[in-house]
Design a protein around this motif. Structure first.
Motif, PDB file in Angstrom:
ATOM      1  N   ASN A 168       0.850  -1.181   0.000  1.00 35.62           N
ATOM      2  CA  ASN A 168       0.000   0.000   0.000  1.00 35.62           C
ATOM      3  C   ASN A 168       0.892   1.238   0.000  1.00 35.62           C
ATOM      4  OD1 ASN A 168      -1.622  -2.206   1.568  1.00 35.62           O
ATOM      5  ND2 ASN A 168      -3.165  -0.728   0.935  1.00 35.62           N
ATOM      6  N   GLY A 172      -2.784   6.661   0.240  1.00 37.08           N
ATOM      7  CA  GLY A 172      -3.516   6.218  -0.940  1.00 37.08           C
ATOM      8  C   GLY A 172      -2.921   6.751  -2.222  1.00 37.08           C
ATOM      9  N   PHE A 202     -11.501  -2.956  -2.824  1.00 38.70           N
ATOM     10  CA  PHE A 202     -10.732  -1.765  -3.237  1.00 38.70           C
ATOM     11  C   PHE A 202     -11.553  -0.785  -4.067  1.00 38.70           C
ATOM     12  CE2 PHE A 202      -7.588  -5.201  -2.629  1.00 38.70           C
ATOM     13  CZ  PHE A 202      -6.848  -4.625  -1.606  1.00 38.70           C
ATOM     14  N   LYS A 204     -13.123   2.598  -5.174  1.00 36.14           N
ATOM     15  CA  LYS A 204     -12.635   3.980  -5.107  1.00 36.14           C
ATOM     16  C   LYS A 204     -13.758   5.001  -5.177  1.00 36.14           C
ATOM     17  CE  LYS A 204      -9.578   3.803  -8.483  1.00 36.14           C
ATOM     18  NZ  LYS A 204      -8.476   4.212  -9.392  1.00 36.14           N
ATOM     19  N   GLU A 233     -11.757   0.361   1.947  1.00 34.26           N
ATOM     20  CA  GLU A 233     -10.393   0.044   2.367  1.00 34.26           C
ATOM     21  C   GLU A 233      -9.353   0.933   1.676  1.00 34.26           C
ATOM     22  OE1 GLU A 233      -9.835  -4.124   1.464  1.00 34.26           O
ATOM     23  OE2 GLU A 233     -11.157  -3.963  -0.266  1.00 34.26           O
ATOM     24  N   ARG A 234      -9.820   1.936   0.950  1.00 38.36           N
ATOM     25  CA  ARG A 234      -8.941   2.907   0.308  1.00 38.36           C
ATOM     26  C   ARG A 234      -9.265   4.296   0.825  1.00 38.36           C
ATOM     27  NH1 ARG A 234      -8.675   1.538  -6.215  1.00 38.36           N
ATOM     28  NH2 ARG A 234      -6.826   0.235  -6.120  1.00 38.36           N
ATOM     29  N   ILE A 235      -8.274   5.150   0.859  1.00 39.22           N
ATOM     30  CA  ILE A 235      -8.516   6.522   1.312  1.00 39.22           C
ATOM     31  C   ILE A 235      -9.441   7.243   0.335  1.00 39.22           C
ATOM     32  CG2 ILE A 235      -6.547   7.666   0.177  1.00 39.22           C
ATOM     33  CD1 ILE A 235      -6.115   9.070   2.964  1.00 39.22           C
ATOM     34  N   GLU A 236      -9.369   6.874  -0.951  1.00 34.93           N
ATOM     35  CA  GLU A 236     -10.276   7.484  -1.928  1.00 34.93           C
ATOM     36  C   GLU A 236     -11.726   7.141  -1.612  1.00 34.93           C
ATOM     37  OE1 GLU A 236      -6.365   6.703  -4.113  1.00 34.93           O
ATOM     38  OE2 GLU A 236      -7.639   5.643  -2.663  1.00 34.93           O
ATOM     39  N   ASP A 257      -6.695  -3.202   5.262  1.00 30.03           N
ATOM     40  CA  ASP A 257      -6.073  -2.329   4.257  1.00 30.03           C
ATOM     41  C   ASP A 257      -6.363  -0.866   4.531  1.00 30.03           C
ATOM     42  OD1 ASP A 257      -4.649  -3.867   2.056  1.00 30.03           O
ATOM     43  OD2 ASP A 257      -6.502  -5.007   2.218  1.00 30.03           O
ATOM     44  N   LEU A 258      -7.535  -0.573   5.098  1.00 34.46           N
ATOM     45  CA  LEU A 258      -7.862   0.809   5.423  1.00 34.46           C
ATOM     46  C   LEU A 258      -6.869   1.376   6.430  1.00 34.46           C
ATOM     47  CD1 LEU A 258      -9.809   3.210   5.124  1.00 34.46           C
ATOM     48  CD2 LEU A 258     -11.134   2.234   7.019  1.00 34.46           C
ATOM     49  N   GLU A 261      -3.578   2.404   4.895  1.00 34.24           N
ATOM     50  CA  GLU A 261      -3.602   3.653   4.114  1.00 34.24           C
ATOM     51  C   GLU A 261      -3.766   4.895   4.986  1.00 34.24           C
ATOM     52  OE1 GLU A 261      -5.502   4.138   0.507  1.00 34.24           O
ATOM     53  OE2 GLU A 261      -4.656   2.334  -0.372  1.00 34.24           O
TER      54      GLU A 261
END
Length: 484
Positions: A168, A172, A202, A204, A233-236, A257-258, A261
């Motif tokens: 990662n 992000g 994932f 977005k 789980e993504r900053i986006e 995963d979050l 990031e």
């Protein structure tokens, strides 16, 4: 062989268990469903083949049949493989200050000279000064330089790095899309075996979920396409949270995963925010990752894990999820049972969830009004239960958004709708074929609930139905009833 306590635990928050070698047998799953409180089974499409997933689904369905209770199947798509390649000997010792070279063009086994990348676009996504986090954030490296297919990065701490570990970027910004060719194939497999829910990894933005909905629209057995779960789980995804929630049927707070990031410290507050927004926008939420991690090897959870599950319940999550604990752990039944007990205990301290969906709802939809009315009237008359006749489960879901402790019994003639409702907090779905004549149907429903011991003579209950029987979306009537 462990002696299993097969007494039933009643809990409103739903429990999801990941299927794996430790749990994929009919007898164990039957006990997990009948006594452990299991409501949804997750098939992890990061592992296995179409044949193994089909066999697993058949095992779950047979276990549910023997337990006399429908459970939902959730297919969890792998998403893009943002991982390093193979390392000779399975891994290498990385020391603080070591310079590692990651090469997107390298095909062989890696070592100290260079390590390959499954994610070939990584050199385009990073620049000097970026921090790469490997192995769920346990190894941090600062990018020194990028040249062509090569990334040179300095290790900030020591760690034994194994082959195939995930990558990662802190903050992000990786450009990988949510769907791969494997995901498209796996989605077709999930539809073919009749999965009730599809979890998209994932995500977005809302467009990712719209693509998934288009792909899944023609699928689903029993005429009901699978419900869509967006894994946050993504900053986006955090930045686009509301639009993603609105494009989905529910979200998963995928804390692994979050956390990599956004940082571990930011996750608890984000979890509360995501669960709250899902409920406000009339969607469900799942809380996942390391909830009962110690039970992979231990028969009881830690106090911290008990608090973690209880806090998710108090936050208002619809479901809590086990991963490795039930897939490969030594105590899958005990894990689910402990989770059920924690949920039940936390719910006793919670008359209803803080705030209501009405505070945020300006849709003026009939089913929303009926749901809010049912909750209000049930409290006023001290109803034993709220009962809903439903074709698709929508009315039961809308009632469940209030998080009340009054049980919600949803009766449907469709097994697919019954399985879909297994996800909804507080909803107890039942299969019942009723008359097309509404008055007769209401009599049949009451007789069934009395026969099951849910209602006793003289007890009040609220029932919702539609003047047009067997027509989805027709719920327009609310009645106060007294069991005969």
């Amino acid at each position: 062989m462990h002696i299993r306590d097969l007494s039933r635990i009643r809990h409103n928050t739903k429990i999801i268990a990941t299927l794996g070698p430790a749990s994929c047998n009919v007898k164990l799953l039957r006990d997990m469903i009948a006594a452990g409180g299991l409501n949804i089974v997750r098939l992890n499409f990061s592992h296995g083949t179409p044949e193994s997933h089909r066999a697993a689904a058949e095992t779950v369905r047979e276990a549910a049949r023997q337990a006399g209770q429908e459970v939902a199947l959730m297919a969890d798509l792998q998403g893009p493989k943002i991982r390093i390649g193979k390392i000779a000997g399975g891994g290498l010792d990385v020391r603080t200050g070591d310079m590692l070279v990651f090469d997107a063009a390298y095909e062989g086994e890696g070592g100290r000279e260079r390590i390959g990348l499954d994610y070939r676009e990584l050199p385009d996504d990073v620049q000097p000064g970026d921090v790469l986090l490997l192995d769920d954030g346990l190894l941090a490296l600062t990018v020194d330089s990028v040249s062509g297919s090569e990334i040179r990065a300095v290790a900030e701490n020591a760690r034994f790095l194994k082959s195939g570990k995930g990558i990662n970027k802190r903050g992000g910004g990786l450009s990988a899309g949510s769907f791969t060719e494997k995901d498209f194939r796996d989605l077709n497999t999930a539809l073919d075996i009749g999965c009730d829910y599809l979890a998209v990894s994932f995500v977005k933005n809302a467009e990712d979920m719209k693509i998934a909905r288009d792909l899944a629209a023609a699928g689903g057995k029993g005429g009901l396409p699978p419900g869509l779960v967006a894994k946050i789980e993504r900053i986006e995804a955090v930045r686009n949270l509301d639009s993603i929630i609105e494009a989905s049927d529910g979200i998963m707070v995928a804390r692994g995963d979050l956390a990599v990031e956004v940082g571990n410290a930011a996750v608890p507050a984000l979890q509360k925010r995501m669960i709250r927004r899902a409920r406000e926008l009339r969607r469900f939420s799942i809380t996942a990752t390391q909830m009962m991690e110690s039970m992979i090897t231990n028969p009881v959870p830690t106090r911290a894990e008990v608090s973690d599950v209880a806090n998710a319940v108090l936050d208002g999550t619809d479901a809590v999820m086990c991963s490795a604990e039930t897939a490969v752990g030594a105590y899958p039944f005990e894990t689910v049972r402990q989770m059920a007990a924690i949920c039940a205990a936390a719910e006793k301290e919670q008359d209803s969830l803080i705030g209501t969906v009405d505070d945020f709802d300006d849709s003026r939809r009939t089913d929303h009004a009926i749901a809010g009315g049912a909750v209000h009237v049930a409290r006023e008359v001290d109803a034993k239960a709220i009962v809903t006749l439903t074709e698709s489960g929508t009315t039961a879901f809308q009632i469940s958004r209030y998080g009340i402790q009054i049980p919600i019994y949803a009766l449907t003639p469709h097994p697919a709708a019954q399985r879909r409702m297994a996800m909804y907090r507080g909803v107890r779905p039942l299969h019942l074929q009723t008359s097309l004549h509404r008055d007769t149907a209401l009599e049949q429903v009451e007789a069934e609930l009395v026969k099951l011991g849910i209602l006793k003579s003289g007890e009040r209950y609220i029932i919702t139905s539609g003047t047009k029987m067997r027509e989805s979306g027709s719920t327009d009537t609310l009645q106060i009833m007294c069991a005969k």
